[in-house]
Design a protein around this motif. Structure first.
Motif, PDB file in Angstrom:
ATOM      1  N   TYR A  94      -1.390  28.685  38.502  1.00  0.00           N
ATOM      2  CA  TYR A  94      -2.046  28.241  39.729  1.00  0.00           C
ATOM      3  C   TYR A  94      -1.299  27.116  40.440  1.00  0.00           C
ATOM      4  N   SER A  95      -0.620  26.275  39.692  1.00  0.00           N
ATOM      5  CA  SER A  95       0.077  25.147  40.325  1.00  0.00           C
ATOM      6  C   SER A  95       1.201  25.634  41.232  1.00  0.00           C
ATOM      7  N   GLU A  96       1.766  26.791  40.948  1.00  0.00           N
ATOM      8  CA  GLU A  96       2.794  27.370  41.822  1.00  0.00           C
ATOM      9  C   GLU A  96       2.159  28.160  42.965  1.00  0.00           C
ATOM     10  N   THR A 135     -10.245  27.097  38.276  1.00  0.00           N
ATOM     11  CA  THR A 135      -9.954  25.700  37.957  1.00  0.00           C
ATOM     12  C   THR A 135     -11.239  24.945  37.675  1.00  0.00           C
TER      13      THR A 135
END
Length: 181
Positions: A94-96, A135
């Protein structure tokens, strides 16, 4: 006899080095040469075929090439960025994915309505909502685990205090017995 042992050791070493080397090279992904005359649609098709075959990195390489070659067309740029973000979503990276999805939404929000097909806008918003839910679910799960740990610690302290009280009572009994003597 010593020569045969030495020869066997050398063969074993050679085979070990050969095995390790072949293993290392088999684990690396070789990126394909992409002919310069491929159209944007052909590159997208090859990217999708690679992804469907389980080659995420190769698919992303195709999408990066798509953006590099045809990204001056905003519609193609949006498609390439969305597909890369979606690969990250599927991998739960998810961070990308989030910055790419936010960029797509920003491009739509800052463009004249109707300039581009709305499909990537809608899919980017949906994926971003899924990421936020995932998240939030993870955060909620971590909070529940932390609360359970705190409750267990509190229970241990209560049980520990009870045993401490029992120990004090035992000590008092010993003191009383000693003073009686």
């Amino acid at each position: 006899m010593k020569d045969s042992r030495l020869m066997v050791k050398n063969i074993v070493r050679f085979c070990s080095v050969l095995f390790v080397t072949s293993f290392l090279f088999s684990c690396t992904t070789v990126m394909p040469d992409i002919p310069n005359d491929l159209t944007a649609r052909e590159i997208v098709q090859r990217a999708q075929d690679s992804y469907n075959s389980g080659h995420d990195k190769v698919a992303m390489y195709y999408y990066d090439t798509l953006i590099a070659r045809y990204g001056m067309d905003t519609s193609i740029y949006l498609e390439g960025k969305y597909e890369i973000a979606h690969i990250y979503i599927k991998a739960k990276n998810y961070s990308e994915a989030v910055p790419l999805l936010e960029e797509i939404i920003s491009i739509y929000d800052n463009s004249v309505p109707g300039s581009f097909s709305g499909e990537y806008y809608k899919m980017a918003k949906n994926d971003l909502a899924k990421v936020r839910k995932a998240t939030l679910d993870k955060i909620h799960e971590k909070q529940l685990k932390a609360q359970a740990k705190e409750a267990a610690k509190a229970q241990d302290l209560v049980e520990g205090d009870t045993s401490a009280e029992n120990e004090a009572t035992e000590e008092e009994k010993v003191e009383v017995e000693v003073s009686e003597e």
